[in-house]
Design a protein around this motif. Structure first.
Motif, PDB file in Angstrom:
ATOM      1  N   ARG A  25      -2.027  91.254  23.933  1.00  0.00           N
ATOM      2  CA  ARG A  25      -2.063  92.699  24.192  1.00  0.00           C
ATOM      3  C   ARG A  25      -1.339  92.931  25.514  1.00  0.00           C
ATOM      4  NH1 ARG A  25      -5.154  92.866  28.566  1.00  0.00           N
ATOM      5  NH2 ARG A  25      -6.957  91.469  28.757  1.00  0.00           N
ATOM      6  N   PRO A  26      -0.978  94.160  25.827  1.00  0.00           N
ATOM      7  CA  PRO A  26      -0.368  94.420  27.133  1.00  0.00           C
ATOM      8  C   PRO A  26      -1.319  94.050  28.273  1.00  0.00           C
ATOM      9  CG  PRO A  26       0.026  96.251  25.652  1.00  0.00           C
ATOM     10  CD  PRO A  26      -0.956  95.358  24.962  1.00  0.00           C
ATOM     11  N   ALA A  27      -0.813  93.330  29.246  1.00  0.00           N
ATOM     12  CA  ALA A  27      -1.625  92.932  30.397  1.00  0.00           C
ATOM     13  C   ALA A  27      -1.999  94.149  31.231  1.00  0.00           C
ATOM     14  CB  ALA A  27      -0.863  91.929  31.260  1.00  0.00           C
ATOM     15  N   LEU A  28      -3.172  94.100  31.809  1.00  0.00           N
ATOM     16  CA  LEU A  28      -3.669  95.167  32.670  1.00  0.00           C
ATOM     17  C   LEU A  28      -3.710  94.689  34.113  1.00  0.00           C
ATOM     18  CD1 LEU A  28      -6.703  96.325  30.483  1.00  0.00           C
ATOM     19  CD2 LEU A  28      -4.350  97.204  30.437  1.00  0.00           C
ATOM     20  N   ALA A  74       3.077  94.683  29.622  1.00  0.00           N
ATOM     21  CA  ALA A  74       1.983  95.113  30.486  1.00  0.00           C
ATOM     22  C   ALA A  74       1.937  96.623  30.578  1.00  0.00           C
ATOM     23  CB  ALA A  74       2.144  94.524  31.888  1.00  0.00           C
ATOM     24  N   SER A  75       0.755  97.119  30.839  1.00  0.00           N
ATOM     25  CA  SER A  75       0.549  98.532  31.138  1.00  0.00           C
ATOM     26  C   SER A  75       0.703  98.747  32.643  1.00  0.00           C
ATOM     27  CB  SER A  75      -0.856  98.948  30.710  1.00  0.00           C
ATOM     28  OG  SER A  75      -1.191 100.213  31.251  1.00  0.00           O
ATOM     29  N   SER A  76       1.160  99.922  33.021  1.00  0.00           N
ATOM     30  CA  SER A  76       1.194 100.293  34.444  1.00  0.00           C
ATOM     31  C   SER A  76       0.416 101.580  34.688  1.00  0.00           C
ATOM     32  CB  SER A  76       2.646 100.453  34.926  1.00  0.00           C
ATOM     33  OG  SER A  76       3.319 101.466  34.188  1.00  0.00           O
ATOM     34  N   GLU A  77      -0.464 101.922  33.758  1.00  0.00           N
ATOM     35  CA  GLU A  77      -1.209 103.176  33.872  1.00  0.00           C
ATOM     36  C   GLU A  77      -2.017 103.241  35.163  1.00  0.00           C
ATOM     37  OE1 GLU A  77      -4.618 105.745  31.403  1.00  0.00           O
ATOM     38  OE2 GLU A  77      -3.639 104.012  30.479  1.00  0.00           O
ATOM     39  N   ARG A  78      -2.702 102.153  35.487  1.00  0.00           N
ATOM     40  CA  ARG A  78      -3.525 102.133  36.701  1.00  0.00           C
ATOM     41  C   ARG A  78      -2.657 102.225  37.960  1.00  0.00           C
ATOM     42  NH1 ARG A  78      -8.813 100.184  37.609  1.00  0.00           N
ATOM     43  NH2 ARG A  78      -9.196  99.467  39.745  1.00  0.00           N
ATOM     44  N   THR A  79      -1.508 101.562  37.941  1.00  0.00           N
ATOM     45  CA  THR A  79      -0.578 101.611  39.077  1.00  0.00           C
ATOM     46  C   THR A  79      -0.090 103.035  39.318  1.00  0.00           C
ATOM     47  OG1 THR A  79       0.155  99.340  38.680  1.00  0.00           O
ATOM     48  CG2 THR A  79       1.646 100.774  39.932  1.00  0.00           C
ATOM     49  N   ARG A  80       0.268 103.720  38.250  1.00  0.00           N
ATOM     50  CA  ARG A  80       0.782 105.086  38.363  1.00  0.00           C
ATOM     51  C   ARG A  80      -0.292 106.024  38.915  1.00  0.00           C
ATOM     52  NH1 ARG A  80       5.191 105.923  33.636  1.00  0.00           N
ATOM     53  NH2 ARG A  80       5.521 103.747  33.084  1.00  0.00           N
TER      54      ARG A  80
END
Length: 301
Positions: A118-121, A268-274
């Motif tokens: 899955r995309p890494a968090l 990977a996801s970058s949702e948290r970074t954004r």
């Protein structure tokens, strides 16, 4: 801030230096040669002569700075153990120099340690621990220094940080395509890579040292998942050659060292970074760059 940057004349580092200077920060870059020193000074940055094995220069650069950005790596694909040894020694030296100061220490890593289904968090810890691990286990080493008064921040870069002039993984894929007259993908091409434009990666580095809390893991990811077949087809279109499947056992001879990565899913996801930094990528996509000729147009037939 006075920012000390290793890898300051590299692909990502040179863009990061430009962004830091434009934002009003003072920059001192580690320079291995007279040419690197001249390049930094021409931009208005300072230069500190040395390399990753010159621990005294690293210590001096960190001691004199308000923040440290560590992007350099030997990338010795023929001797990865040496690259890992040097990386761990450098990170430990820089962190020791910053201990007890609460100054930011941004350390680069990649997504290859987190080849998940899955995309890494950002919350996923790196499994690389200790001197014998990939990159010397430096992500976890740097984070250990949070308890010693260092504002350690990790930036995990997408496997392709793309743009005109890129000499990274996609450039090697283009070279293999030119050499063989076909643009290859491994197996059914369902593995996926994340991507980020160089300008967006540079801006994230600056935001990381300016705003990220101690212990943050940031993902320099603009596009979460592009299939390797889609990448190969775009390369083929740019070069005017067909995209074909390459058997996994033939990946090494066909692609060279990059074959070991092109057969992995590194997304990977970058949702948290954004959300954390207010970072919003604005650069071209990887396919935009390939179609626009950032990696060269069709080869002579």
């Amino acid at each position: 801030m006075r920012v000390f940057v290793t890898g300051a004349t590299g692909w990502i580092g040179s863009a990061a230096v430009d962004d830091l200077l434009e934002a009003g920060h003072e920059v001192a870059g580690l320079a291995r040669s007279e040419a690197a020193e001249a390049s930094l000074r021409a931009k208005g940055a300072k230069a500190l002569r040395g390399d990753l094995d010159d621990l005294d220069s690293l210590r001096r650069g960190a001691t004199e700075a308000d923040a440290v950005v560590h992007l350099a790596n030997k990338h010795d694909w023929a001797n990865p153990a040496e690259s890992d040894r040097a990386e761990r020694a450098a990170v430990e030296t820089l962190a020791e120099a910053l201990a007890g100061s609460d100054r930011p220490f941004l350390v680069a890593n990649g997504l290859s340690d987190l080849a998940l289904d899955r995309p890494a968090l950002e919350t996923d810890p790196s499994p690389a621990v200790g001197p014998g691990a990939r990159r010397g286990g430096t992500e976890n080493l740097a984070l250990d220094y949070v308890n010693r008064g260092v504002r350690s921040v990790i930036v995990r870069f997408a496997p392709t940080v793309h743009g005109a002039g890129d000499w990274g993984f996609v450039n090697f894929l283009m070279s293999a395509a030119r050499k063989h007259g076909v643009s290859g993908y491994i197996g059914d091409g369902s593995h996926a890579w994340s991507a980020v434009h160089r300008s967006d990666a540079a801006r994230l580095i600056r935001l990381g040292i300016e705003r990220a809390p101690a212990g943050s893991r940031l993902h320099a990811v603009a596009e979460e998942a592009i299939s390797t077949r889609t990448i190969a087809e775009a390369i083929g279109s740019a070069l005017g050659i067909p995209a074909v499947s390459v058997a996994r056992e033939e990946a090494g001879p066909h692609f060279g060292f990059v074959g070991r990565f092109f057969g992995l899913t590194m997304s990977a996801s970058s949702e948290r970074t954004r959300e954390l930094l207010g970072w919003a990528p604005t650069g071209p996509t990887l396919l935009d760059d390939l179609i626009a000729g950032a990696y060269g147009k069709a080869a002579a037939r």
